[in-house]
Design a protein around this motif. Structure first.
Motif, PDB file in Angstrom:
ATOM      1  N   VAL A   1      -0.225  -2.194   8.161  1.00 15.41           N
ATOM      2  CA  VAL A   1      -0.144  -0.832   8.246  1.00 15.41           C
ATOM      3  C   VAL A   1       1.382  -0.552   8.460  1.00 15.41           C
ATOM      4  O   VAL A   1       1.945   0.735   7.821  1.00 15.41           O
TER       5      VAL A   1
ATOM      6  N   THR B   1       3.973  -2.123   7.346  1.00 17.50           N
ATOM      7  CA  THR B   1       4.712  -2.547   5.807  1.00 17.50           C
ATOM      8  C   THR B   1       4.247  -1.404   5.263  1.00 17.50           C
ATOM      9  O   THR B   1       5.446  -0.683   4.564  1.00 17.50           O
ATOM     10  N   ALA B   2       3.342  -0.741   5.121  1.00 18.72           N
ATOM     11  CA  ALA B   2       3.051   0.609   4.350  1.00 18.72           C
ATOM     12  C   ALA B   2       3.957   1.722   4.860  1.00 18.72           C
ATOM     13  O   ALA B   2       4.452   2.751   4.107  1.00 18.72           O
TER      14      ALA B   2
ATOM     15  N   GLN C   1       7.348   1.602   3.814  1.00 21.60           N
ATOM     16  CA  GLN C   1       7.713   1.889   2.338  1.00 21.60           C
ATOM     17  C   GLN C   1       8.044   3.342   2.310  1.00 21.60           C
ATOM     18  O   GLN C   1       8.574   4.002   1.584  1.00 21.60           O
TER      19      GLN C   1
ATOM     20  N   LEU D   1       0.281   8.090   8.627  1.00 23.64           N
ATOM     21  CA  LEU D   1       0.024   7.433   7.040  1.00 23.64           C
ATOM     22  C   LEU D   1      -0.908   8.320   6.190  1.00 23.64           C
ATOM     23  O   LEU D   1      -0.607   8.721   5.042  1.00 23.64           O
TER      24      LEU D   1
ATOM     25  N   THR E   1       0.261  10.980   3.084  1.00 21.78           N
ATOM     26  CA  THR E   1      -0.123  10.438   1.829  1.00 21.78           C
ATOM     27  C   THR E   1      -1.384  11.108   1.142  1.00 21.78           C
ATOM     28  O   THR E   1      -1.561  11.376   0.118  1.00 21.78           O
TER      29      THR E   1
ATOM     30  N   GLU F   1      -4.345   3.023   1.115  1.00 25.74           N
ATOM     31  CA  GLU F   1      -2.839   3.093   1.116  1.00 25.74           C
ATOM     32  C   GLU F   1      -2.551   1.433   1.434  1.00 25.74           C
ATOM     33  O   GLU F   1      -1.437   1.132   0.650  1.00 25.74           O
ATOM     34  N   VAL F   2      -3.037   0.666   2.412  1.00 27.39           N
ATOM     35  CA  VAL F   2      -2.464  -0.173   2.488  1.00 27.39           C
ATOM     36  C   VAL F   2      -3.096  -1.357   1.292  1.00 27.39           C
ATOM     37  O   VAL F   2      -2.247  -2.179   0.701  1.00 27.39           O
ATOM     38  N   THR F   3      -4.224  -1.114   0.761  1.00 27.75           N
ATOM     39  CA  THR F   3      -4.671  -1.742  -0.190  1.00 27.75           C
ATOM     40  C   THR F   3      -3.771  -1.587  -1.626  1.00 27.75           C
ATOM     41  O   THR F   3      -3.162  -2.538  -2.141  1.00 27.75           O
ATOM     42  N   ARG F   4      -3.461  -0.222  -2.025  1.00 31.56           N
ATOM     43  CA  ARG F   4      -2.602  -0.089  -2.716  1.00 31.56           C
ATOM     44  C   ARG F   4      -1.152  -0.467  -2.840  1.00 31.56           C
ATOM     45  O   ARG F   4      -0.545  -1.172  -3.724  1.00 31.56           O
ATOM     46  N   ARG F   5      -0.639  -0.379  -1.726  1.00 29.05           N
ATOM     47  CA  ARG F   5       0.968  -0.889  -1.526  1.00 29.05           C
ATOM     48  C   ARG F   5       1.320  -2.298  -1.073  1.00 29.05           C
ATOM     49  O   ARG F   5       2.173  -2.674  -1.318  1.00 29.05           O
ATOM     50  N   VAL F   6       0.200  -3.055  -0.442  1.00 31.38           N
ATOM     51  CA  VAL F   6       0.248  -4.269   0.077  1.00 31.38           C
ATOM     52  C   VAL F   6      -0.614  -5.412  -0.412  1.00 31.38           C
ATOM     53  O   VAL F   6      -0.064  -6.359  -1.059  1.00 31.38           O
TER      54      VAL F   6
END
Length: 385
Positions: free
Chosen positions: A100, A102-103, A106, A207, A211, A218-223
């Motif tokens: 989380v 990390t997202a 970004q 987050l 978004t 979001e975590v799935t898409r970004r990380v």
């Protein structure tokens, strides 16, 4: 109904009657070249010693130069005696926070979120309570556990029997509201660092607000998807089971082991609901620390802004979703860890690029088991390279 209680169910960062077995995944040529035969023997011995303290099973995954070496001891299923499966899918608890964070970093790099902006800017009217003011608490405070916010896991309604927790659905915003309206701040923002899972429920809410998408999406898409982490996911609503291959997860209760593999983890959310494997965790932390997920400026902030956690064992300096972990050698190690009913994980990456994840399918409840599990991690990290 079992009497097992599940308060304090997401932590930071933590049996003699069964045959002790160790198994290596792949062949010696597939093992990290820095681990010698004696290194691997020492790690296996540490695994067996950990199981001998009363843990059901323990697995270590060492990743170096893109190759994994896996060794396990004990069992993945106490009823069948099945071994801990290679590439085991487990609940990884508070490691979720690193994903989380990390997202979020970004979004910081993109200028969408400011670390030193008050939480009130993103969640107006949400962070309020006795001694609690969202105008004084920043996003940085949340991410480094310096907010002073109380621990939502202390809510009486979460101190329930496992059978209730199994099917009880929770909403993050509701848990935060109840915690902040019934418990006072522990200290003024920035005064010190105290690990509180409430912080990362709020990071997830920020987050989502900026978004417009669920934190899991979001975590799935970004990380997760960019790294190709095929075994890492947030359970969907109503998804109580782990995907295969997985060990069973156990909690001690009055001298017995209770199988808690099936679980509704909506109460954990952005603070600890993620599912993954040792190999996937190693790839995530390796990529993060290599600058493949966040910009250099943001990675430097994640590592620079560290504070010693006053409510965790000495030797853990917490940054922004990353922790500097103390080990008994001169290696510099960054990672995290997680604890959730049925599973305990410890993971980190050395400056030389060796990634280590240790997974137990039973949380240690005494100093002996805790130390033995830590020794597995230390042995793998500090093996000669």
């Amino acid at each position: 109904m079992t009497s097992l209680r599940v308060r304090r169910i997401v932590a930071g960062g933590v049996a003699a009657m069964f045959a002790l077995t160790a198994c290596d995944s792949g062949t010696d040529s597939a093992a990290p070249r820095q681990l010698s035969d004696s290194d691997r023997a020492a790690v296996r011995h540490a695994l067996e010693a950990a199981v001998a303290t009363g843990l059901a099973g323990v697995q270590v995954v060492v990743t170096e130069d893109g190759r994994d070496w896996t060794a396990s001891a004990g069992v993945g299923n106490t009823e069948s005696g099945a071994v801990f499966p290679d590439n085991a899918v487990v609940r990884v608890g508070s490691n979720t926070k690193a994903f989380v964070a990390t997202a979020m970093m970004q979004l910081v790099a993109a200028g969408t979120v400011e670390l030193d902006a008050p939480v009130e800017r993103y969640l107006p009217g949400v962070v309020r309570g006795e001694g609690i003011d969202g105008n004084r608490i920043t996003v940085r405070n949340l991410m480094q556990h310096t907010s002073g916010l109380p621990e939502y896991l202390e809510l009486p309604e979460l101190d329930v029997d496992y059978d209730v927790m199994l099917t009880q659905h929770h909403d993050a915003a509701d848990l935060v509201q109840r915690a902040l309206s019934t418990m006072p701040a522990h200290f003024p923002p920035g005064a010190k660092a105290e690990y509180s899972n409430t912080n990362y429920l709020l990071v997830g809410m920020v987050l989502e607000r900026v978004t417009g998408h669920p934190v899991a999406e979001e975590v799935t898409r970004r990380v997760i998807e960019p790294l190709g982490l095929r075994h890492t996911y947030f359970p969907a609503t109503g998804d109580l089971d782990l995907r295969d291959p997985h060990p069973q997860g156990y909690e001690p209760d009055n001298g017995k082991r209770v199988d808690v593999t099936r679980l509704d983890t909506t109460w954990a959310g952005a603070a600890g609901a993620l599912v993954s494997t040792g190999g996937d965790l190693n790839r995530f932390f390796t990529a993060l620390l290599a600058g493949k997920l966040v910009q250099p400026t943001q990675l430097a902030q994640m590592q620079r802004d560290t504070k010693p956690l006053t409510n965790r064992p000495a030797g853990i300096d917490y940054g922004l979703g990353l922790a500097r972990l103390a080990v008994p050698c001169d290696a510099q190690v960054w990672g995290h860890g997680g604890s959730i009913p049925g599973f305990r994980t410890t993971d980190g990456v050395t400056a030389k690029g060796r990634a280590v994840t240790v997974v137990a399918n039973q949380r240690p409840t005494d100093p002996t088991s805790t130390s033995a599990l830590q020794h597995v991690f230390d042995t793998a990290v500090c093996a000669a390279s």
